[in-house]
Design a protein around this motif. Structure first.
Motif, PDB file in Angstrom:
ATOM      1  N   ALA A  61       8.576   9.667   5.667  1.00  0.00           N
ATOM      2  CA  ALA A  61       7.625   9.814   6.770  1.00  0.00           C
ATOM      3  C   ALA A  61       6.394   8.940   6.537  1.00  0.00           C
ATOM      4  CB  ALA A  61       7.222  11.282   6.912  1.00  0.00           C
ATOM      5  N   GLY A  62       5.914   8.932   5.305  1.00  0.00           N
ATOM      6  CA  GLY A  62       4.722   8.155   5.002  1.00  0.00           C
ATOM      7  C   GLY A  62       4.957   6.655   5.074  1.00  0.00           C
TER       8      GLY A  62
ATOM      9  N   GLY B 191       2.654   7.015  -6.469  1.00  0.00           N
ATOM     10  CA  GLY B 191       1.683   8.012  -6.902  1.00  0.00           C
ATOM     11  C   GLY B 191       2.215   9.421  -6.748  1.00  0.00           C
ATOM     12  N   ALA B 192       2.779   9.712  -5.602  1.00  0.00           N
ATOM     13  CA  ALA B 192       3.346  11.036  -5.372  1.00  0.00           C
ATOM     14  C   ALA B 192       4.494  11.307  -6.340  1.00  0.00           C
ATOM     15  CB  ALA B 192       3.827  11.153  -3.923  1.00  0.00           C
TER      16      ALA B 192
ATOM     17  N   ARG C  32      11.777  13.040   1.778  1.00  0.00           N
ATOM     18  CA  ARG C  32      11.387  13.221   3.185  1.00  0.00           C
ATOM     19  C   ARG C  32       9.911  12.876   3.388  1.00  0.00           C
ATOM     20  NH1 ARG C  32      11.542  18.304   4.744  1.00  0.00           N
ATOM     21  NH2 ARG C  32      12.274  19.262   2.818  1.00  0.00           N
ATOM     22  N   PHE C  33       9.099  13.326   2.440  1.00  0.00           N
ATOM     23  CA  PHE C  33       7.662  13.024   2.510  1.00  0.00           C
ATOM     24  C   PHE C  33       7.413  11.513   2.479  1.00  0.00           C
ATOM     25  CE2 PHE C  33       3.554  12.252   0.493  1.00  0.00           C
ATOM     26  CZ  PHE C  33       2.715  13.130   1.164  1.00  0.00           C
TER      27      PHE C  33
ATOM     28  N   GLN D 201     -10.501   0.943   2.879  1.00  0.00           N
ATOM     29  CA  GLN D 201      -9.089   0.604   3.140  1.00  0.00           C
ATOM     30  C   GLN D 201      -8.166   1.624   2.495  1.00  0.00           C
ATOM     31  OE1 GLN D 201      -8.025  -3.394   2.002  1.00  0.00           O
ATOM     32  NE2 GLN D 201      -9.661  -4.312   3.223  1.00  0.00           N
ATOM     33  N   THR D 202      -8.474   1.949   1.250  1.00  0.00           N
ATOM     34  CA  THR D 202      -7.655   2.924   0.542  1.00  0.00           C
ATOM     35  C   THR D 202      -7.665   4.258   1.273  1.00  0.00           C
ATOM     36  OG1 THR D 202      -8.222   1.858  -1.556  1.00  0.00           O
ATOM     37  CG2 THR D 202      -7.285   4.066  -1.669  1.00  0.00           C
TER      38      THR D 202
ATOM     39  N   LEU E 251       2.105  16.684  -3.002  1.00  0.00           N
ATOM     40  CA  LEU E 251       2.464  15.269  -2.972  1.00  0.00           C
ATOM     41  C   LEU E 251       1.286  14.422  -2.498  1.00  0.00           C
ATOM     42  CD1 LEU E 251       6.105  15.581  -1.598  1.00  0.00           C
ATOM     43  CD2 LEU E 251       5.373  15.194  -3.959  1.00  0.00           C
ATOM     44  N   VAL E 252       0.530  14.958  -1.549  1.00  0.00           N
ATOM     45  CA  VAL E 252      -0.670  14.248  -1.115  1.00  0.00           C
ATOM     46  C   VAL E 252      -1.648  14.102  -2.284  1.00  0.00           C
ATOM     47  CG1 VAL E 252      -2.724  14.394   0.339  1.00  0.00           C
ATOM     48  CG2 VAL E 252      -0.483  14.939   1.302  1.00  0.00           C
TER      49      VAL E 252
ATOM     50  N   ALA F 252      -4.094   6.816  -6.318  1.00  0.00           N
ATOM     51  CA  ALA F 252      -4.970   5.832  -5.684  1.00  0.00           C
ATOM     52  C   ALA F 252      -6.358   5.845  -6.317  1.00  0.00           C
ATOM     53  CB  ALA F 252      -5.075   6.114  -4.185  1.00  0.00           C
TER      54      ALA F 252
ATOM     55  N   HIS G 184      -5.601   4.029   4.557  1.00  0.00           N
ATOM     56  CA  HIS G 184      -4.166   4.040   4.276  1.00  0.00           C
ATOM     57  C   HIS G 184      -3.694   5.419   3.831  1.00  0.00           C
ATOM     58  CE1 HIS G 184      -4.271  -0.451   4.162  1.00  0.00           C
ATOM     59  NE2 HIS G 184      -3.050  -0.280   4.597  1.00  0.00           N
ATOM     60  N   LEU G 185      -4.472   6.007   2.940  1.00  0.00           N
ATOM     61  CA  LEU G 185      -4.081   7.287   2.367  1.00  0.00           C
ATOM     62  C   LEU G 185      -4.051   8.378   3.427  1.00  0.00           C
ATOM     63  CD1 LEU G 185      -3.216   8.539  -0.210  1.00  0.00           C
ATOM     64  CD2 LEU G 185      -5.570   8.573  -0.998  1.00  0.00           C
TER      65      LEU G 185
ATOM     66  N   ALA H  16      -0.526  11.316  -4.544  1.00  0.00           N
ATOM     67  CA  ALA H  16      -0.852   9.991  -4.028  1.00  0.00           C
ATOM     68  C   ALA H  16      -2.347   9.716  -4.155  1.00  0.00           C
ATOM     69  CB  ALA H  16      -0.410   9.881  -2.566  1.00  0.00           C
TER      70      ALA H  16
ATOM     71  N   ALA I 270       1.228  11.475   8.028  1.00  0.00           N
ATOM     72  CA  ALA I 270       2.648  11.339   8.374  1.00  0.00           C
ATOM     73  C   ALA I 270       3.514  12.202   7.469  1.00  0.00           C
ATOM     74  CB  ALA I 270       3.067   9.865   8.262  1.00  0.00           C
ATOM     75  N   GLY I 271       3.205  12.196   6.178  1.00  0.00           N
ATOM     76  CA  GLY I 271       3.999  12.971   5.237  1.00  0.00           C
ATOM     77  C   GLY I 271       3.825  14.472   5.418  1.00  0.00           C
ATOM     78  N   LEU I 272       2.635  14.884   5.819  1.00  0.00           N
ATOM     79  CA  LEU I 272       2.384  16.308   5.989  1.00  0.00           C
ATOM     80  C   LEU I 272       3.017  16.860   7.251  1.00  0.00           C
ATOM     81  CD1 LEU I 272      -1.369  16.939   5.000  1.00  0.00           C
ATOM     82  CD2 LEU I 272       0.676  17.856   3.903  1.00  0.00           C
TER      83      LEU I 272
ATOM     84  N   HIS J  86       3.136  11.944  -9.846  1.00  0.00           N
ATOM     85  CA  HIS J  86       2.549  13.277  -9.872  1.00  0.00           C
ATOM     86  C   HIS J  86       3.634  14.352  -9.958  1.00  0.00           C
ATOM     87  CE1 HIS J  86      -0.807  16.013  -9.199  1.00  0.00           C
ATOM     88  NE2 HIS J  86      -0.066  16.671  -8.345  1.00  0.00           N
TER      89      HIS J  86
ATOM     90  N   ARG K 277      -3.621   8.072   6.708  1.00  0.00           N
ATOM     91  CA  ARG K 277      -2.488   7.908   7.630  1.00  0.00           C
ATOM     92  C   ARG K 277      -1.166   8.250   6.954  1.00  0.00           C
ATOM     93  NH1 ARG K 277      -1.745   2.808   9.015  1.00  0.00           N
ATOM     94  NH2 ARG K 277      -3.476   1.876   7.858  1.00  0.00           N
ATOM     95  N   PHE K 278      -1.048   7.798   5.717  1.00  0.00           N
ATOM     96  CA  PHE K 278       0.164   8.087   4.944  1.00  0.00           C
ATOM     97  C   PHE K 278       0.340   9.593   4.761  1.00  0.00           C
ATOM     98  CE2 PHE K 278       2.341   8.819   0.915  1.00  0.00           C
ATOM     99  CZ  PHE K 278       3.427   7.948   0.968  1.00  0.00           C
ATOM    100  N   ALA K 279      -0.741  10.248   4.392  1.00  0.00           N
ATOM    101  CA  ALA K 279      -0.672  11.689   4.146  1.00  0.00           C
ATOM    102  C   ALA K 279      -0.422  12.462   5.425  1.00  0.00           C
ATOM    103  CB  ALA K 279      -1.964  12.162   3.478  1.00  0.00           C
TER     104      ALA K 279
ATOM    105  N   TRP L 285       0.831  -1.204   0.000  1.00  0.00           N
ATOM    106  CA  TRP L 285       0.000   0.000   0.000  1.00  0.00           C
ATOM    107  C   TRP L 285       0.866   1.255   0.000  1.00  0.00           C
ATOM    108  CZ3 TRP L 285      -4.902   1.155  -0.904  1.00  0.00           C
ATOM    109  CH2 TRP L 285      -5.871   0.149  -0.801  1.00  0.00           C
TER     110      TRP L 285
ATOM    111  N   HIS M 247       5.425  15.648   9.360  1.00  0.00           N
ATOM    112  CA  HIS M 247       6.776  15.318   9.839  1.00  0.00           C
ATOM    113  C   HIS M 247       7.595  16.602   9.985  1.00  0.00           C
ATOM    114  CE1 HIS M 247       8.185  15.684   5.623  1.00  0.00           C
ATOM    115  NE2 HIS M 247       9.337  15.925   6.186  1.00  0.00           N
TER     116      HIS M 247
ATOM    117  N   LEU N  25       1.520   4.357  -2.778  1.00  0.00           N
ATOM    118  CA  LEU N  25       1.243   5.775  -2.571  1.00  0.00           C
ATOM    119  C   LEU N  25       2.478   6.625  -2.859  1.00  0.00           C
ATOM    120  CD1 LEU N  25      -0.940   5.487   0.665  1.00  0.00           C
ATOM    121  CD2 LEU N  25      -1.702   5.844  -1.690  1.00  0.00           C
TER     122      LEU N  25
ATOM    123  N   HIS O  83       5.916   5.514   9.246  1.00  0.00           N
ATOM    124  CA  HIS O  83       5.100   5.847  10.410  1.00  0.00           C
ATOM    125  C   HIS O  83       4.523   4.559  11.002  1.00  0.00           C
ATOM    126  CE1 HIS O  83       1.518   5.474   7.762  1.00  0.00           C
ATOM    127  NE2 HIS O  83       0.899   5.224   8.891  1.00  0.00           N
TER     128      HIS O  83
END
Lengths: 204, 204
Positions: free
Chosen positions: A199-200, A162-163, A195-196, B188-189, B159-160, B167, B192-193, B163, B199-201, A166, B195-197, A155, B203, A159, A203
DNA sequence: CGTATGCTCAAACGATCGTTTGATTCTGCC
DNA sequence: GGCAGAATCAAACGATCGTTTGAGCATACG
């Protein structure tokens, strides 16, 4: 046999640029051959068909990209001191640096477009060229992120991809400012993306 | 005036499906009208041109998406207890849930394809419809992430979005398994997205 | 009933597409 | 120089595209 640059090479370069601008369907062979300065029939003579030309445009760049990625990965894979960011750099930087080779930035748009086109034959073609690369990267990610099960890892890598896609295509809000060079912008993008993604990915 | 469903609506639905499968250029009006069960001339009669039809296909879904997103954002924006995940949910969930309305999942491919097509008029059209929404979300993100300067925040939101787009389009490795419903897979997607975002945002 | 209006239909239009053809030019080798 | 094969060229082919046309049908209103 060749002029300064061969007809085949001139077609590939013009095709990459025109496909990026107009899309695979939108770019006609007449526009393409005119831009390349070759005869209309040259495409079918040298490549057999337009579709074969599309494949060759991809193959030329993807072979270089995969080779570059795997070379960077080999430098860090399995090593005790390797950090997650190192693997991400091996995954991300070659993709972004592809724009440094002549007209390579246009190829990013072509690649992103190919993802969207969702053409099954093209998708399969990309999968075949990407498959073993993704496998190696996934294995190394799994080594560095042992707390994640396989499904969860898939998963998150998805992602990240995807980033990256993009960012590669340059569609987002972020536009290169006039006071930074393309290389600086690419390095900024890589740094942010790494870095992004780190972190993603990591975590809890 | 109408049969059970109007000609206009049947064209829009068939167009969305066909555009997703074949692309805007790849889908011909003859295929489209045949699939919709209407006459070839109906498209030009009701929409004026194929290009206008493309715009209407987007407008129908994007209006609903933007409305939904802003409604979800309004529930949490500015509130003291709001978490980053709440804003991300307002941003992400309506996009993924778009697939629940009839044939909406096909629209995601259309949207991703439009991003890749890079057509300037279409890009401008999307920017006009998305602009004020992005502005409101960015403001709320900035409120919850005060340690990030504006440039850094823009990068990460971009970046979010990448992703999310990836997705949404369902191009990645992750495929829905047969033993989970589409709704479960979408949740689910989203989970996941988000939580991933997050963390990425957030950090450091 | 007659007519106006909105809609549907088969048919055709001009344009452009990818591809093929056959003649012509270029190139390397004896 | 002369010949064979590769490469290039202008021209045309059939197919398909988006769009337009004008006749035909339906419905609603006086």
């Amino acid at each position: 046999m060749n002029s300064s640059t061969s007809t085949k090479e001139r077609i590939l370069t013009a095709a990459e640029a025109l496909f990026a601008q107009r899309g695979f369907d939108g770019a006609s062979l007449r526009q393409l051959t005119a831009a390349a300065g070759v005869n209309l029939a040259a495409v079918n003579y040298h490549f057999g068909s337009k579709e074969k030309l599309v494949e060759q445009v991809f193959k030329r760049r993807l072979d270089a990209l995969n080779q570059h990625r795997l070379a960077e990965l080999a430098k860090v894979a399995g090593k005790p001191g390797t950090k997650l960011e190192d693997v991400l750099a091996a995954y991300i930087r070659p993709a972004l640096e592809l724009s440094h080779e002549g007209n390579g930035s246009l190829f990013m748009r072509v690649l992103a477009r190919a993802f969207a086109e969702h053409d099954d034959t093209l998708r399969q073609f990309l999968s075949e060229n990407y498959g073993h690369v993704m496998k190696q990267f996934t294995a190394e990610f799994a080594r560095l992120l042992p707390h994640l099960d396989k499904a969860e890892l898939y998963w998150r890598i998805d992602l990240v991809t995807g980033a990256l896609t993009h960012a590669m295509s340059g569609f987002g809000m972020i536009q290169r400012k006039d006071n930074v060079t393309e290389q600086q912008h690419r390095e900024q993008t890589a740094a942010h993306l790494i870095r992004f993604a780190a972190a993603g990915l990591s975590h809890p």
